[in-house]
Write an enzyme that holds these catalytic residues in place. Structure first.
Site, mmCIF file in Angstrom:
data_model
loop_
_atom_site.group_PDB
_atom_site.id
_atom_site.type_symbol
_atom_site.label_atom_id
_atom_site.label_comp_id
_atom_site.label_asym_id
_atom_site.label_seq_id
_atom_site.Cartn_x
_atom_site.Cartn_y
_atom_site.Cartn_z
ATOM 1 C CG HIS A 125 39.068 34.609 31.800
ATOM 2 N ND1 HIS A 125 40.414 34.745 32.438
ATOM 3 C CD2 HIS A 125 38.970 34.672 30.692
ATOM 4 C CE1 HIS A 125 41.371 34.994 31.282
ATOM 5 N NE2 HIS A 125 40.619 34.794 30.168
ATOM 6 C CG ASP B 234 44.555 31.768 27.165
ATOM 7 O OD1 ASP B 234 43.250 31.889 27.053
ATOM 8 O OD2 ASP B 234 45.178 32.604 27.299
ATOM 9 C CG ASP C 62 43.478 36.944 29.860
ATOM 10 O OD1 ASP C 62 44.668 36.859 30.553
ATOM 11 O OD2 ASP C 62 43.200 36.174 28.801
ATOM 12 C CG HIS D 173 48.297 36.622 28.019
ATOM 13 N ND1 HIS D 173 48.552 35.396 27.184
ATOM 14 C CD2 HIS D 173 46.915 36.458 28.495
ATOM 15 C CE1 HIS D 173 47.467 34.680 27.290
ATOM 16 N NE2 HIS D 173 46.558 35.394 27.893
HETATM 17 FE FE FE Z 1 44.300 34.576 27.931
HETATM 18 ZN ZN ZN Z 2 41.270 35.409 28.128
#
Ligand code: FE
Ligand code: ZN
Length: 261
Positions: A52, A56, A133, A171
């Site tokens: 996406h 980051d 994410d 993450h």
């Molecule tokens: Fe992220």
């Molecule tokens: Zn994100």
């Protein structure tokens, strides 16, 4: 095939899959740590996958394209990302590193978020999921662009993948997510066991990932919205009680509760 989580920023992982010579990398938010890893192992970057548009996840693309102009950047058709060579959507497949990689549309965190799924890795190991994410260890992404219904449908799709699937999220949020999960579902013994296990991993400096779809089904509250214990907790303690008790109402209440936790 070797799978490596390359730490970036404070809590990101850039996932690298390689065969000893060539590599694919997922969500390179920063080029430097990825280049260090590739260089130290003598690997050539063959392909970059992006889930996406957040910085980051894409911040390293410009520099990586300069260094490896022959490596295509593959990303979601539904998002505006500078430097994509190929735009993919649900059901698309690509042959990468000798692996059949399937694209899944997973709206919720962002509107066009995709994941990449390798159902049958050529080395005979468990399936691999790069889910950005959307699904985290014991948690899920925030709803920046999508609706609770979209996110819940996306998570339900992931929950239906083979239980052995290795879950590669972007993450390292697992311990914080587990604190919330334990608060919501204190009687889940599998969850308590996971927390002890993952705390030991972090204390030793190791990632808690990849997890597995089965472990997430057993311990991730956002995949357990059809369970009576979660329904009861959402009704009692969430700021917007999930009165009708449907999985979507429970999910909505849990996501809101987690945002304030
Ligand atoms: Fe992220
Ligand atoms: Zn994100």
């Amino acid at each position: 095939m070797t799978l490596i989580p390359v730490p970036a920023f404070t809590d990101n992982y850039i996932w690298v899959l390689h065969d000893g010579r060539t590599a694919l990398a997922v969500d390179p938010g920063d080029a430097a740590p990825l280049e260090q890893t590739l260089d130290s192992l003598g690997l050539t970057l063959q392909t970059i996958l992006v889930t996406h548009h957040h910085a980051d996840h894409v911040g390293g693309l410009a520099r990586l394209r300069q260094r490896w102009p022959a490596a295509p950047v593959i990303g979601p058709a539904g998002e505006a990302i500078a430097g994509l060579d190929e735009r993919v959507q649900d059901g698309d497949r690509r042959q990468l590193l000798g692996q059949s990689v399937q694209v899944l549309d997973l709206p919720g965190h962002t509107a066009g978020h995709v994941a990449y799924f390798i159902e049958a890795p050529s080395d005979g190991c468990a399936p691999l999921l790069f889910c950005g994410d959307t699904l985290f260890g014991a948690g899920c992404g925030r709803l920046f662009e999508g609706t609770p219904a979209q996110m819940q449908a996306s998570l339900a799709r992931l929950a239906a993948l083979p239980g052995s699937t290795r879950v590669c999220c972007t993450h390292e949020y697992t311990l914080a997510n587990l604190r919330f999960a334990r608060h919501v579902e204190p009687g889940n013994e599998r969850l308590a066991e996971r927390e002890r296990h993952d705390q030991a991993l972090r204390a030793a400096g190791h990632p808690t990932l990849p997890s597995s779809i089965q472990l997430e089904r057993d311990t991730n509250p956002f995949l357990r919205c059809d369970q009576a214990e979660l329904q009861a907790a959402a009704c009692l303690r969430a700021p917007h009680p999930a009165r009708d008790g449907t999985p979507l109402a429970v999910f909505t209440a849990l996501r809101d509760w987690k945002n304030r936790f």
